[in-house]
Each structure stands twice: as C-alpha cells, then as structure tokens.
Design an enzyme around this catalytic site. Sequence first.
Site, short mmCIF file in Angstrom:
data_model
loop_
_atom_site.label_atom_id
_atom_site.label_comp_id
_atom_site.label_asym_id
_atom_site.label_seq_id
_atom_site.Cartn_x
_atom_site.Cartn_y
_atom_site.Cartn_z
N SER A 55 0.82 -1.24 0.12
CA SER A 55 0.11 0.09 0.23
C SER A 55 0.71 1.19 -0.20
O SER A 55 1.65 1.26 0.81
CB SER A 55 -0.92 -0.03 1.30
OG SER A 55 -1.81 0.99 1.14
N GLU A 56 0.43 2.18 -0.59
CA GLU A 56 1.61 3.57 -1.01
C GLU A 56 1.47 4.27 0.39
O GLU A 56 2.54 4.92 0.35
CB GLU A 56 1.06 4.14 -2.35
CG GLU A 56 -0.23 4.96 -2.07
CD GLU A 56 -1.52 4.20 -2.74
OE1 GLU A 56 -2.25 4.61 -3.25
OE2 GLU A 56 -1.17 2.79 -2.74
N ASN A 57 0.94 4.15 1.30
CA ASN A 57 1.32 4.91 2.51
C ASN A 57 2.49 4.21 3.40
O ASN A 57 2.66 4.81 4.33
CB ASN A 57 -0.01 4.67 3.69
CG ASN A 57 -0.39 3.50 3.86
OD1 ASN A 57 -0.56 2.65 3.02
ND2 ASN A 57 -1.05 3.45 5.03
#
Length: 225
Positions: free
Chosen positions: A45-47
């Site tokens: 996930s890009e977070n």
Amino acid sequence: MDAKEIIARRVAFELHDRTLVNLGIGLPTLVASYVPPGIRVAFQSENGIVGFGARPPEGMEDPYLTDAGGSFVSALPGAWSFDSVTSFALIRGGHLDMTVLGGLQVDAGGRLANWMVPGRMVAGMGGAMDLVAGARRVVVAMQHTARGEPKIVRELSLPATAVRRVTLVVTDMAVIEPTKDGLVLRERAPGVTVAAILAVTGAALRVEGSVPEMRLGAASPAPAD
C-alpha cells in the site's frame, strides 16, 4: 454473492506466485481475502507497508495499521513498514508486478479515469497516476455500471489518470481486455449473457467466439510471504 465479492474473487486469479502487488483503496483491498491456495504474494500500500493481509475481525483492529485509504488491515509474518518516499520509489522504479485499482471510467482505448469524483472535493490524486505508469500490470476492479450508466465508455468524460492502456478490466459482469485493436470481451459472470453485457457497455466490445464463464474461487486464508 454481491457485485464486489464477484469482482474480488475473479481478480484474485490474476495474482501470480512470489510477486509484489499493490491494492488500491476501496474494492481492491477485498482481493486480499480471496488469494488462491499456494499463491505467495506480498501486498503493498502506498502509505508505506508491504505484507498486509485482509481486514482483521471486528474488535481486533490496530489503529496504527491501515491502508492508504485509512481502512484497517492485518500484518502477515515478515511484513514491514517504511516512509512514503521509499513506497513511491518502489512504484516509480518499476518494482511492482501488478496493481489493482478501482475505476470511475475506462474508455475504448483502455485508458482509466479514477482520481476525480464528480461533485466531491478530493484531497488530491493520490498514487493512482504513479501506479498506472509504474506497475507492470494494471488491473481495474470496478462495477460495470453506476446508477444505471455505463462505466466502460467510448470517451472519458472525467480526467484520465494516465495515457497508458490498462492490462485488464474486471467487473461484476465481465472480464475485458483492452488491446491495440479495441476492447475484447474475455469472460462473462455466472448467469450473465453476452447480450446483457453489450447492452450496458458504452464502448464497442469485440466478441471472439464463445465467451466462457469467469472463475470464482472459494475464500482462502490470507496470503503468506
């Protein structure tokens, strides 16, 4: 089985063993619950997390463990977290084998629009543009229509996420492959006819012979690295 489950189950068959896969916010995160047996995949996930799994049971959520949309996720053995700079280096550096993204529209050329929601204030475009440009395969997971209107359209009426053609579109009615010669109908959902799909699709679909019914696997445990 509702529309979102149909989509998530079918998308799960696109997962390949020992790959790094980004799941976008919303519907795509459901894919983590339907990984086929024997497939080892690391979800990103890009977070800033790699190795997350399905949403934990109610009451077991960790407020510090979420996806990019703020939804709770679980962490599998070997999972790790890092800053967003490192996360986007993975994406922009071409290290993602696949991304699964939600969609608002896909046009006849296979271009995706998914970052601007009509009538809503959005904080920004998020990582969608980077993901479409950087991942090796781009799978769009979305419902076939919205309020009775086609989401697969001849031309986008919303801003395009990227100029790149996506790899595959999976809806609750069909599996469609964008090619240089147009959109090809590859599979149909159980109980759905080709005629019914064509009737609610705003772009031309090529039908090449008999169209098989899509596979929908049974739920399986969350994937392990």
